[in-house]
Design an enzyme around this catalytic site. Structure first.
Site, PDB file in Angstrom:
ATOM      1  N   TYR B 436      31.209 -16.294  45.996  1.00 21.92           N
ATOM      2  CA  TYR B 436      30.775 -15.043  44.909  1.00 21.92           C
ATOM      3  C   TYR B 436      31.455 -15.500  43.673  1.00 21.92           C
ATOM      4  CZ  TYR B 436      35.345 -12.791  46.432  1.00 21.92           C
ATOM      5  OH  TYR B 436      36.588 -12.568  46.770  1.00 21.92           O
ATOM      6  N   GLU B 437      31.217 -14.523  42.613  1.00 18.19           N
ATOM      7  CA  GLU B 437      31.209 -14.629  41.138  1.00 18.19           C
ATOM      8  C   GLU B 437      30.951 -16.137  40.629  1.00 18.19           C
ATOM      9  OE1 GLU B 437      32.222 -12.459  39.490  1.00 18.19           O
ATOM     10  OE2 GLU B 437      33.241 -11.165  41.126  1.00 18.19           O
ATOM     11  N   GLY B 438      29.426 -16.408  41.133  1.00 19.53           N
ATOM     12  CA  GLY B 438      28.986 -17.826  40.693  1.00 19.53           C
ATOM     13  C   GLY B 438      29.494 -18.722  41.661  1.00 19.53           C
TER      14      GLY B 438
END
Lengths: 580, 580
Positions: B436-438
């Protein structure tokens, strides 16, 4: 959403085009009647069973798990029916000898079968997974009476089997086992003790369960030299229940459909298998079979991870790829399979998976040669090679299987973390194979200390010589050649320095095993490339591309292993509790 | 059994002995009053909260998970009380500006706090984890009215916040977002659409939730240039409920105590944050804060994995070690911490963990300099370095965190696969941080394509020059020096060839980021070794041993990265569906 399609074309590439198994079988009288058509039929039917019967039960098993109530273990819905169908179709007997009711087919075909069963449903396949090992152990070591009573039911799969080794304080170290066996006047023994982590210790798939139990007879020496092996049935020959029971089920990270039992033996009746205090010999027969089997779990997980991640990547559209085909020039975004990071991810998986499949099938074929070839010298060489390749298959292929699963998870992005997509189950399930049947670290010690150093590198030199001999000509092979030499050289160095530094092989064992695995696959890919080069189909072109990819991106890791092996000649710090 | 002890001594080694933060703060007027004692006190209190309040809730949260009923989400038992205590103690406001109610302490202290919170309970820390990012985004982009209404409650933690980006068809690719915002006569907007994977989208920790939502105003350009950012509260200023709700909770692999919500916005009232169609700018403030925070999850998991595995290894007795100390000569077996494979496992974890901690804290400190240093030129340089180091922290440290968790699991052997021991939860929880978060692959593209290639390598050259400058003298440093040069050289090669091969940086991005991470840690270990060399305590000796271990065993992987980057100059095969 998680699906399993048997990779029949890829399997044929290995069994027929690379290993040419039908021609090999023709040279072994026991398999003289196994032709290419029979083998194909067996493999196709196995694929159907795996994908149609087991595949649909994979997610169910994970969610339901097993339950224990009043000593009775209930497996997930559908597991029992699937097992009955498995027995009905005769799969348990596939590679057993005809004299005891088996079908007498090669182990290499059994390897194909179990790769697919593991791909489709690892948890379910834990139940029949130990069957062949128990068969081999009984065949080699049991008395004629025990064989007569138990072997036919084990071969048919009517009764399932367990390996009862581990106790709470004794996992990797069997020498610490405490379970006791007391001789009885009738020649039987009463076995008492508690075993943990017993796969299939109790379940509802079969009416009887044949436990193979390591225990210590009173007065036996300490350590592994005082262990004897016993056959302890759940149900006695007269139909009464033996005094053993399942005392608990473990709550595990994965393979939740497999019942992992705490087993209490309370003066349970058992019979000696093999000689007194020689129990490890009988258990090792079972463990070696189990270790190759666990390697096939690695291949199985790698296959299902790869094929599902590939399908997802071809469908999921997200961002424009840096290079776009002309026909996609106006599309808002591209399938992620076009993005370089995803291509690397999948190519890496593919190279390790397909190379690993070749290694596993070839090892199984060597096992056939070791057991059935008419020429004793040939059998002997094959046996030596199997002893080296078994720990490599177990450790290297399961490391790669887990790596594939979590690489596949990365392809799914956020969806990979969500249960419904199935890939997170694959990660959880595949994780155990690196631990059980001897951790991968134990396999590395087995390879380097017990196999390579123990005989001064003689067996290993033989293996490397064969790998050299079978290396084709061509550019890729020329790049592999120095790595076989590097491997041999590193071995010589280790042998030399181990004499004055007993800890050395233990310090470098993990990197040594990984080096061996990487070079073995490189040799396999060089052969695969040579075979593929004579065909112009897209299938064969992809094989050549994968071979090239392996040499460019995977084989360089062997250099890292060598660097670490060199570093290993220096002492390694000791650890202590952290400072406050 | 899984426990968390705040590694206070190790933290002090980084904050005081290596980074000398108190002296650094003295040069920044905003932190002039933060002395060493204050910092120690804050860190010790944070450690107490993490280990005493959050640690005991970690396993509970995993087993209970969250439940959704009638739109109301209930978090695991104890989560709400722990959050109230967290707010009471003023932790949310730690690094916020005093003008809006914050305590004005440095981000580097906030980094220490969050490493510990993540170590103790990743799932719980998902709730306040986005708080600082929301604060920064509002502070930088919101109107004075919005700030006045929301900032104090966000700073105090009375209200929690979310980042609403992802939609089912748009994860990594924000350009595909479809959520709509319709301007209203009163200056507000009505936001409609469905967002998925919203951490803390609904919960029972706070009375109100401040959603930061990316949406598209009618007529806005396609792609990311048509996205605007909106503040959409769960509860309206007049106390009525806004028209948004949680429509589902995801069943996930891990961090089960964190509510991952499907959020439906049905004409929900929101207010613009920042300019129309410039929503990404505001969101990126939040995302950058979040990315460093996720890197700290990697450090947090690595710490708890390491300390638990070490404790287990010192206690678990199994087999004799190849080298035995005289006082153990008669023992039946040794603690597994004496076995070389386990020592390698733990030393590897330690070297990556402690090196990673230094990198993360140093990046947080650079963030403080970038935001608070009186000299604009110094701020500018620090800002550039943070922009390079943030994706490295996010990807490299979370890769290492997951690797540590599953390495720790291996130390536990079969027990590592059993839920009760806690380590399998650590594996499951730590896995999400790589996604997550890229995803970590997106971070690599961010680093190489958007940061390094985009400015012709200017910023990177500056960073490497500083790393050179700060390299001490000595044997280890002399071994690190060529790697800084290799990194710089590889960058120059890539810049040169990227001009004619646009796909090139995408093909090598992952290996480039890993190379960067490995070399950064090597430089950090060279510094740590130089500092430790002037003390003769066992603590400092262990640091020197770990530095040596890093250079001998970890840094060689940088050579593998270089080999792959070189291979990446060739085209990469495309993938297609498998042959039947």
């Amino acid at each position: 959403m998680w699906q399993y399609h048997p990779p029949l074309r890829d399997i044929r590439f290995v069994t027929e085009e690379l290993l040419n198994l039908p021609a090999q079988w023709a040279q072994i009288p026991a398999f003289a009647e196994v032709d290419a058509d029979t083998a194909r039929q067996v493999i196709e039917e196995a694929g159907k069973f795996a994908s149609e019967v087991l595949g649909p039960l994979n997610a169910v098993g994970d969610v339901e798990g097993c339950t224990l109530k009043d000593g009775i273990v209930t497996t997930p819905k559908g597991f029992r029916e699937a097992y009955q169908a498995f027995v009905q179709a005769g799969w348990p007997a596939l590679a057993c000898e005809p004299e005891v009711g088996g079908q007498g087919l090669p182990q290499s075909l059994n390897a194909v079968l179990h790769e697919m069963l593991n791909s489709a449903n690892h948890a379910w396949n834990m139940y029949p997974g130990l069957l062949h090992g128990a068969y081999e152990s009984l065949l080699a070591h049991a008395t004629p009476e025990l064989k007569a009573r138990y072997l036919p039911k084990v071969v048919s799969g009517e009764w399932l089997s367990t390996m009862c080794l581990t106790e709470a304080h004794a996992g990797s170290d069997l020498g610490l086992l405490k379970t006791r066996a007391e001789p009885q006047p009738d020649g039987s023994y009463r076995v008492s003790g508690t075993k943990i982590f017993i796969s299939g210790g109790e379940h509802d798939l079969t009416d009887n369960i044949v436990h193979m139990v390591l225990a210590r007879i009173a007065g036996a020496p300490a350590g592994t030299k005082g262990l004897s092996l016993f056959l302890v049935p759940k149900v006695m020959p007269d139909g009464s229940r033996n005094t053993l029971r399942c005392d608990g089920l473990e709550k595990k990270m994965g393979i939740k459909g497999s019942a992992t039992c705490v087993m209490s033996f309370e003066g349970a009746t058992g019979w000696l298998v093999g000689d007194v205090n020689r129990g490890l010999a009988g258990m090792f027969v079972m463990m070696n079979a189990a270790r190759l089997h666990v390697g096939l779990q690695g291949v199985g997980h790698a296959e299902s991870a790869y094929q599902n991640a590939l399908a997802y990547a071809l469908e999921r559209v997200q961002m424009r790829a840096p290079l776009r085909s002309p026909e996609r020039k106006v599309a808002e975004a591209d399938p992620i399979a076009l993005h370089p990071a995803v291509r690397h991810n999948l190519l890496r998986q593919r190279a390790l998976l397909e190379g690993g499949r070749l290694l596993a099938y070839e090892t199984a074929h060597l096992l056939d040669i070791a057991e059935r070839h008419p020429d004793e010298a040939v059998r002997h060489v094959a046996h030596d090679e199997v002893s080296l390749l078994t720990p490599i298959c177990k450790a290297f292929l399961t490391d790669n299987g887990f790596a594939a699963a979590q690489a596949a998870q990365q392809v799914y992005g956020g969806h990979g973390y969500i249960h419904d997509y199935g890939v997170e189950q694959c990660v959880r399930d595949s994780r155990i194979s690196r631990i059980y049947e001897g951790t991968n670290e134990i396999q590395a010690i087995d390879l380097l200390v017990r196999k390579v150093v123990a005989d001064g590198g003689v067996k290993l030199a033989g293996l490397i010589e064969r790998l050299q001999r079978e290396l084709p000509t061509g550019e890729l092979a020329a790049r592999v050649q120095p790595w076989l030499a590097n491997w041999q050289q590193a071995t010589q160095q280790l042998l030399k320095h181990s004499a004055s530094d007993a800890e050395l092989p233990y310090r470098v064992a993990d990197d040594y095993l990984r080096l061996a695995g990487l070079v073995l696959l490189a040799q396999g890919w060089a052969r695969a490339e040579a075979v593929a080069a004579s065909h112009a189909t897209p299938f064969h072109t992809a094989k050549r591309e994968t071979a090239q990819y392996y040499l460019d991106y995977l084989l360089p890791e062997a250099g890292l292993c060598l660097a670490r092996i060199r570093a290993g000649q220096n002492p390694l710090p000791q650890l202590s509790a952290p400072s406050a």
